[in-house]
Motif scaffolding. Structure first.
Motif, PDB file in Angstrom:
ATOM      1  N   CYS A 182     -21.345  10.921  23.937  1.00 28.96           N
ATOM      2  CA  CYS A 182     -20.115  11.649  24.280  1.00 28.96           C
ATOM      3  C   CYS A 182     -20.438  13.126  24.487  1.00 28.96           C
ATOM      4  O   CYS A 182     -21.039  13.763  23.623  1.00 28.96           O
TER       5      CYS A 182
ATOM      6  N   CYS B  26     -16.171  15.957  27.034  1.00 29.16           N
ATOM      7  CA  CYS B  26     -15.553  16.505  28.243  1.00 29.16           C
ATOM      8  C   CYS B  26     -14.027  16.383  28.213  1.00 29.16           C
ATOM      9  O   CYS B  26     -13.329  17.141  28.883  1.00 29.16           O
TER      10      CYS B  26
ATOM     11  N   CYS C 171     -11.189  11.486  29.026  1.00 27.16           N
ATOM     12  CA  CYS C 171     -10.512  10.271  28.549  1.00 27.16           C
ATOM     13  C   CYS C 171      -9.136  10.575  27.945  1.00 27.16           C
ATOM     14  O   CYS C 171      -8.309   9.670  27.814  1.00 27.16           O
TER      15      CYS C 171
ATOM     16  N   CYS D 242     -14.810   6.720  31.077  1.00 22.26           N
ATOM     17  CA  CYS D 242     -15.788   7.667  30.531  1.00 22.26           C
ATOM     18  C   CYS D 242     -17.002   7.821  31.470  1.00 22.26           C
ATOM     19  O   CYS D 242     -17.685   6.838  31.746  1.00 22.26           O
TER      20      CYS D 242
HETATM   21  S1  SF4 Z   1     -14.684  10.768  28.616  1.00 20.60           S
HETATM   22 FE1  SF4 Z   1     -14.169  10.951  26.425  1.00 20.60          FE
HETATM   23  S2  SF4 Z   1     -15.643   9.581  25.399  1.00 20.60           S
HETATM   24 FE2  SF4 Z   1     -16.441   9.953  27.469  1.00 20.60          FE
HETATM   25  S3  SF4 Z   1     -17.819  11.704  27.258  1.00 20.60           S
HETATM   26 FE3  SF4 Z   1     -15.812  12.564  27.815  1.00 20.60          FE
HETATM   27  S4  SF4 Z   1     -14.810  13.004  25.822  1.00 20.60           S
HETATM   28 FE4  SF4 Z   1     -16.552  11.634  25.398  1.00 20.60          FE
END
Ligand code: SF4
Ligand code: SF4
Length: 417
Positions: free
Chosen positions: A11, A14, A17, A72
């Motif tokens: 993770c 970012c 999600c 993700c």
């Molecule tokens: S989308 Fe969510 S789970 Fe995936 S890397 Fe980004 S913060 Fe982490």
């Protein structure tokens, strides 16, 4: 760092999600988001955090809908990580509650599961679903909740044993009934059997099969799931025929047996989606001389709304076959229920353990049903179906909820091949 949770390192925080997470949408707390939950898992795994009530509440509140996993960009395997984190919570707090007591005997399958299903059917015949929520001492309790979830229409017994087609036999398939299906899906399983028989398949329903194990795994009890997986491996060992499953939740778990027990890959590889299997015989079913024929128009539903379960949409990605099958039926308008990108809140045991969140997530879907006014809601997961039926009843909406198989045999004539 605990080795089992090392994939939390993938993770990159970012936050892409977050807009897709239903529980974050409800509370707006970082601890109820995928990113926040990953931070909590990392804290638990490194020993920086204790498995206290606050940490448990954020992790237990997750629906395991895996909407986060499906968007993700770093490929974080969120579903597996959440199962591992809950197992770690249980190691640190062995006294924490697992499944609601009312659900446990049913999940064992075999004689115990059938006995529990029988009790629930008796409650159904006595009309307890309508009064459970108002009985003193039961309102808001798991038993009251379970009784309120009983389908209003009496559920026929699940088909068992070996069923042989009337004409030429194309081959053999085995039917997976599961625990909840065993209790509540007699009609849907009989419809699946009849469609497969009409196609020319011999249908075996192994009597010793049981729960797929998903609910135990999501409750942090992988050993219980392994035992159930071993039981199912033995129950389906008599042949190497395809194992047909109606429910997307069970199918997801059965396909994941490969990672759970050494011999699990062989069974996982045999598991098939009923609708994908039927659509392989599309011409035989729906062609000019096909087996499926319209009943007189007055018996036909004209418009249905399809609810897509999270496991079907986010994990298996097999919704195409179900939608294609429905769209092959002339004279039928198939619409998706608005909000299909969000979990309905059923989420296995979540509808028992987190009733307020479960109902809050269901509420916009019930409003969508009111607006879209379908003549039936079609879904492919028993948990979603029971949750929807209870919500529609509470809202005073008389919309039947069915599987595609049930709906097809109730509205169309299916002749034998
Ligand atoms: S989308 Fe969510 S789970 Fe995936 S890397 Fe980004 S913060 Fe982490
Ligand atoms: S699995 Fe669903 S509820 Fe859980 S963190 Fe991911 S998106 Fe949110």
């Amino acid at each position: 760092m605990n080795h089992r949770l090392k994939d939390t390192d993938r993770c990159v925080m970012c936050g892409l999600c977050l807009p897709h997470c239903p529980t974050y949408g409800l509370s707006r707390q970082e601890g109820d988001s995928p990113r926040g939950r990953i931070s909590l898992m990392q804290g638990l795994a490194s020993g920086r955090l204790e498995a206290d009530d606050r940490v448990s509440a954020h992790l237990d509140g997750c629906l395991e809908c895996r909407a986060c996993e499906s968007v993700c960009p770093s490929g974080v395997p969120f579903g597996r990580l959440m199962d591992e984190a809950r197992a770690l919570l249980r190691e640190q707090r062995p006294d924490r509650p697992a499944l609601p007591g009312v659900a446990r005997p049913m999940l064992r399958g075999g004689a115990t599961g059938r006995f529990m299903a029988g009790l629930l059917h008796t409650g159904q015949r006595l009309g307890l679903a309508g009064v459970a929520g108002r009985l003193p001492g039961l309102a808001g309790k798991p038993l009251g909740r379970a009784l309120a979830l009983l389908p209003a229409k009496a559920t026929p017994a699940t088909p068992r044993g070996i069923h042989t087609p009337a004409g030429d036999c194309l081959g053999t398939v085995q039917l997976f009934t599961g625990c909840t299906g065993n209790a509540f899906e007699g009609r849907a399983l009989a419809a699946a059997r009849d469609l497969l028989l009409a196609l020319g398949y011999r249908v075996e329903v192994p009597p010793t099969q049981g729960c797929c194990g998903a609910l135990d795994l999501h409750a942090g009890k992988p050993e219980a799931t392994r035992r159930l997986a071993a039981g199912n491996l033995a129950a389906f060992a008599a042949s190497d025929a395809p194992i047909i499953s109606l429910n997307s939740g069970c199918r997801t778990q059965l396909r994941e047996y490969a990672a759970l027990i050494p011999e699990g890959a062989a069974l996982a590889g045999r598991v098939r989606d009923l609708y994908g299997f039927l659509m392989e015989h599309e011409d035989r079913l729906f062609g000019e001389e096909g087996l499926v024929r319209p009943k007189p128009p007055e018996h036909r539903t004209r418009r249905v709304a399809v609810h897509l379960p999270c496991t079907l949409r986010n994990v298996l990605r097999e919704q195409g076959a179900m939608l294609a099958l429905l769209r092959r039926l002339p004279g039928l308008e198939v619409v998706e229920l608005e909000g299909n990108d969000r979990c309905c809140g059923a989420a296995g045991a979540h509808m028992f353990t987190h009733p307020e969140a479960a109902d809050a997530l269901l509420s916009p879907k019930i409003e969508a049903a009111r607006r879209q006014a379908p003549e039936a809601i079609i879904t492919a997961n028993i948990g979603c179906s029971l949750h929807f039926q209870a919500g529609l009843r509470r809202a005073g909406l008389e919309v039947p909820v069915m599987t595609p198989a049930e709906w097809l045999v109730s509205q169309w004539q299916v002749s034998s091949g």
